[in-house]
Design a protein around this motif. Structure first.
Motif, PDB file in Angstrom:
ATOM      1  N   ALA A 111     -54.281 -10.854 -18.632  1.00  0.00           N
ATOM      2  CA  ALA A 111     -55.485 -12.151 -18.954  1.00  0.00           C
ATOM      3  C   ALA A 111     -55.254 -13.684 -19.236  1.00  0.00           C
ATOM      4  N   ASP A 112     -53.724 -13.386 -20.531  1.00  0.00           N
ATOM      5  CA  ASP A 112     -53.172 -14.780 -20.296  1.00  0.00           C
ATOM      6  C   ASP A 112     -51.598 -14.700 -18.903  1.00  0.00           C
ATOM      7  N   ASP A 113     -52.068 -15.840 -18.203  1.00  0.00           N
ATOM      8  CA  ASP A 113     -53.539 -16.386 -17.823  1.00  0.00           C
ATOM      9  C   ASP A 113     -54.365 -16.230 -17.063  1.00  0.00           C
ATOM     10  N   GLY A 114     -54.265 -15.017 -16.249  1.00  0.00           N
ATOM     11  CA  GLY A 114     -55.110 -13.990 -14.969  1.00  0.00           C
ATOM     12  C   GLY A 114     -56.812 -14.613 -15.550  1.00  0.00           C
ATOM     13  N   ILE A 115     -57.015 -14.049 -17.105  1.00  0.00           N
ATOM     14  CA  ILE A 115     -58.826 -14.592 -16.984  1.00  0.00           C
ATOM     15  C   ILE A 115     -58.780 -16.074 -16.444  1.00  0.00           C
ATOM     16  N   GLY A 116     -57.910 -16.821 -16.886  1.00  0.00           N
ATOM     17  CA  GLY A 116     -58.635 -18.313 -16.060  1.00  0.00           C
ATOM     18  C   GLY A 116     -58.387 -18.720 -14.894  1.00  0.00           C
ATOM     19  N   ILE A 117     -57.486 -17.794 -14.001  1.00  0.00           N
ATOM     20  CA  ILE A 117     -57.373 -17.602 -12.518  1.00  0.00           C
ATOM     21  C   ILE A 117     -58.353 -16.843 -11.819  1.00  0.00           C
ATOM     22  N   ALA A 118     -59.429 -16.240 -13.006  1.00  0.00           N
ATOM     23  CA  ALA A 118     -60.396 -15.771 -12.117  1.00  0.00           C
ATOM     24  C   ALA A 118     -61.729 -15.895 -12.392  1.00  0.00           C
ATOM     25  N   MET A 119     -61.481 -17.514 -13.238  1.00  0.00           N
ATOM     26  CA  MET A 119     -62.778 -18.170 -13.360  1.00  0.00           C
ATOM     27  C   MET A 119     -62.698 -19.009 -12.086  1.00  0.00           C
ATOM     28  N   GLU A 120     -61.133 -19.843 -11.725  1.00  0.00           N
ATOM     29  CA  GLU A 120     -60.926 -20.979 -11.055  1.00  0.00           C
ATOM     30  C   GLU A 120     -61.432 -20.171  -9.289  1.00  0.00           C
ATOM     31  N   MET A 121     -60.846 -18.596  -9.244  1.00  0.00           N
ATOM     32  CA  MET A 121     -61.570 -17.643  -8.307  1.00  0.00           C
ATOM     33  C   MET A 121     -63.546 -17.809  -7.943  1.00  0.00           C
ATOM     34  N   ALA A 122     -63.997 -17.393  -9.103  1.00  0.00           N
ATOM     35  CA  ALA A 122     -65.136 -17.182  -9.136  1.00  0.00           C
ATOM     36  C   ALA A 122     -66.072 -18.191  -8.846  1.00  0.00           C
ATOM     37  N   LEU A 123     -65.864 -19.897  -9.691  1.00  0.00           N
ATOM     38  CA  LEU A 123     -66.239 -20.614  -8.858  1.00  0.00           C
ATOM     39  C   LEU A 123     -65.848 -21.269  -7.580  1.00  0.00           C
ATOM     40  N   LEU A 124     -64.754 -21.095  -7.200  1.00  0.00           N
ATOM     41  CA  LEU A 124     -64.490 -21.731  -5.765  1.00  0.00           C
ATOM     42  C   LEU A 124     -65.386 -20.861  -4.442  1.00  0.00           C
ATOM     43  N   GLN A 125     -65.145 -19.277  -4.550  1.00  0.00           N
ATOM     44  CA  GLN A 125     -66.556 -18.522  -3.964  1.00  0.00           C
ATOM     45  C   GLN A 125     -67.842 -18.585  -4.098  1.00  0.00           C
ATOM     46  N   ALA A 126     -68.114 -19.659  -5.465  1.00  0.00           N
ATOM     47  CA  ALA A 126     -69.687 -19.360  -5.701  1.00  0.00           C
ATOM     48  C   ALA A 126     -70.703 -20.894  -4.982  1.00  0.00           C
ATOM     49  N   THR A 127     -71.689 -20.262  -4.615  1.00  0.00           N
ATOM     50  CA  THR A 127     -72.590 -20.788  -4.033  1.00  0.00           C
ATOM     51  C   THR A 127     -73.952 -21.470  -4.280  1.00  0.00           C
ATOM     52  N   ASP A 128     -73.971 -21.312  -6.023  1.00  0.00           N
ATOM     53  CA  ASP A 128     -74.833 -21.267  -6.670  1.00  0.00           C
ATOM     54  C   ASP A 128     -75.349 -22.253  -8.110  1.00  0.00           C
ATOM     55  N   ILE A 129     -73.533 -22.654  -8.039  1.00  0.00           N
ATOM     56  CA  ILE A 129     -72.990 -23.611  -8.577  1.00  0.00           C
ATOM     57  C   ILE A 129     -72.769 -24.710  -9.020  1.00  0.00           C
ATOM     58  N   GLU A 130     -73.741 -25.855  -9.696  1.00  0.00           N
ATOM     59  CA  GLU A 130     -73.731 -27.575  -9.498  1.00  0.00           C
ATOM     60  C   GLU A 130     -72.506 -28.118 -10.068  1.00  0.00           C
ATOM     61  N   HIS A 131     -71.530 -28.748  -9.217  1.00  0.00           N
ATOM     62  CA  HIS A 131     -71.063 -29.324 -10.033  1.00  0.00           C
ATOM     63  C   HIS A 131     -69.950 -30.388  -8.894  1.00  0.00           C
ATOM     64  N   GLY A 132     -69.241 -31.394  -9.600  1.00  0.00           N
ATOM     65  CA  GLY A 132     -68.774 -32.472  -8.764  1.00  0.00           C
ATOM     66  C   GLY A 132     -67.605 -31.802  -7.796  1.00  0.00           C
TER      67      GLY A 132
END
Length: 482
Positions: A111-132
């Motif tokens: 999880a050090d630092d796989g959970i950080g990688i996982a959050m980035e991956m989830a954000l990259l593949q998401a289609t319903d999250i607002e961001h710049g």
């Protein structure tokens, strides 16, 4: 059973744990992340050092926001319990849920630092999250040399704000970190044949808590290397003891959990030595009654080795190691309860005709970091060792005008109706190197709660992942305009 939410993040974490990623051998995870970005149709770059960057455009209405870099590291510390059969170059991490904690079966969890990688991956593949505009960066070899960050060119990232997802205490927002160096000592051995009438004994100390040599250095935990040296030096005062072999400790950034040595005392002293270890163990358990409930002390006769150190050199090296500083050296004069300077006696190993020792020093004050390394080298050199201190890595200074810190604090208060802790950390973060190459980069670091990192006791507090995820998404919605 606790539900693994957010599902998208834990699904990504499960994918990551199928991919071997030891420090300095990140080729498989680098290829995995490259394919992940390309399969999403996103601009994906791998630099000469093996760092991966995946760019995602802003969602509609957020095009004018500042570009945010989300950063994690690809590698993991690979530690396992001695009895566990596991190949970190090929095997998948086996996880299980224990109450509110996610753990691994006899190994580090990653999880050090796989959970950080996982959050980035989830954000990259998401289609319903607002961001710049977003740049997701995955650096190589953070754990054993910060190699990816050191070798990164100053034009690789182009964002204005960096969020490092490599912290380990939910509810704490980190705005500064320590710098560090590593000091290595080498003792050239004076070897001789073992005299007649001597027997070999293997001494083992194990079952200590261990932990991160920066973040856990103030938790009053035992260092297996120091405890072993202490016992052997006591025996030197009682008998003609010679050291044959020592294999103690592990990674430079982990507090040692196990230490092993083979020594040769006169045959008539073997029973007394084993008895002394039992009595010594009782003393150590009393000294570390709160932090080391599971420490074990073992001694047994073993096959006689082919040679040993001389009696004189055995004592000289043990005395040298006994005075090598380990633990806190100074507390911060500016921030309450923050360790300013420390050192960790990480590993001691005989390799052929040498004993090689590795230590790590950390400090948020550059001059004291230099002094700490000098103190450690002095102890080694007085014992006859040759020493080298590497160039190390810089610390990350507080930016009192940071916009992203203000956004992160306001977001946390709004979401959770309580104040976060804004802290400096004694561990090293890659933010220190980024601050040198990107002096205008506005940075902050946070993450879910982890415990036992850099050891097989590593565990992730599941409910905090949802909290950090919610916090991250809210921050991204409130990033200021460019």
């Amino acid at each position: 059973m606790v539900e693994l939410t957010p599902k998208s993040v834990f699904d990504c974490f499960a994918q990551i744990n199928q991919v071997p990623r030891p420090s300095k051998r990140e080729e498989k995870i680098t290829a995995f992340l490259r394919k992940f970005g390309e399969d999403l149709g996103l601009e994906t770059i791998v630099d000469h050092a093996g760092n991966v960057l995946i760019k995602k455009p802003a969602t509609p209405g957020y095009e004018n926001r500042k570009t945010v870099i989300l950063q994690s590291h690809q590698d993991m510390v690979c530690e396992k319990n001695k009895e566990v059969e596991f190949d970190f170059d090929n095997d998948a991490i086996q996880t299980y849920v224990d109450g509110e904690w996610l753990k691994a079966k006899g190994t580090t969890l990653g999880a050090d630092d796989g959970i950080g990688i996982a959050m980035e991956m989830a954000l990259l593949q998401a289609t319903d999250i607002e961001h710049g505009p977003i740049e997701c960066v995955f650096t190589r070899d953070e754990e054993t040399g910060l190699t990816g960050s050191f070798e990164m060119k100053s034009d690789f990232m182009s964002g204005d704000i960096l969020i490092n997802l490599d912290s380990e205490d939910e509810g704490e927002i980190f705005v500064s970190c320590a710098g560090g160096v590593r000091t290595e000592a080498k003792y050239d051995l004076e070897l001789e044949a073992i005299p007649a009438g001597y027997k070999a004994v293997e001494v083992t100390i194990k079952g200590l808590t261990g932990g991160h040599s920066g973040d856990d250095i103030n938790k009053k935990r035992g260092n297996a290397n120091k405890i072993l040296v202490r016992f052997l030096l006591e025996q030197c005062a009682k008998t003609d003891l010679r050291l044959c072999d020592i294999q103690a400790g592990g990674l430079h950034n982990a507090i040692p959990r196990e230490a092993h040595a083979i020594v040769v005392p006169p045959s008539e002293r073997v029973t007394a030595l084993i008895g002394d270890l039992c009595e010594f163990g009782t003393r150590i358990k009393e000294e570390f009654s709160s932090t080391e409930p599971d420490v074990m002390f073992l001694a047994s006769e073993t096959n006689l080795p082919s040679d040993s150190l001389t009696r004189t050199q055995t004592e000289r090296i043990l005395k040298s190691l006994s005075v090598v500083h380990n633990g806190i050296f100074a507390m911060s004069q500016d921030i309450d309860d923050l360790v300013e300077t420390s050192s960790n006696l990480a590993n001691i190993k005989r390799e052929g005709n040498q004993i090689i020792v590795n230590t790590s020093q950390r400090s948020s004050v550059a001059s004291n970091l230099t002094y700490m390394a000098e103190v450690v080298r002095a102890a080694f050199e007085l014992g006859g060792a040759k020493c080298v201190t590497n160039e190390g890595y810089p610390g990350w200074k507080v930016n009192p005008k940071s916009e992203i810190v203000k956004v992160a604090v306001a977001s946390y208060k709004r979401l959770f109706k309580k104040e976060p802790k804004v802290r400096a950390i004694h561990a090293g973060l890659e933010c220190g190197l980024f601050s040198e190459k990107y002096p205008n980069l506005d940075m902050v670091s946070f993450g879910p709660t982890l415990r036992g990192v850099h050891s097989p006791d590593e565990r992730l507090l599941i409910p905090t992942v949802q909290m950090v995820w919610d916090h991250l998404l809210d921050i991204l919605k409130n990033v200021p305009n460019a």
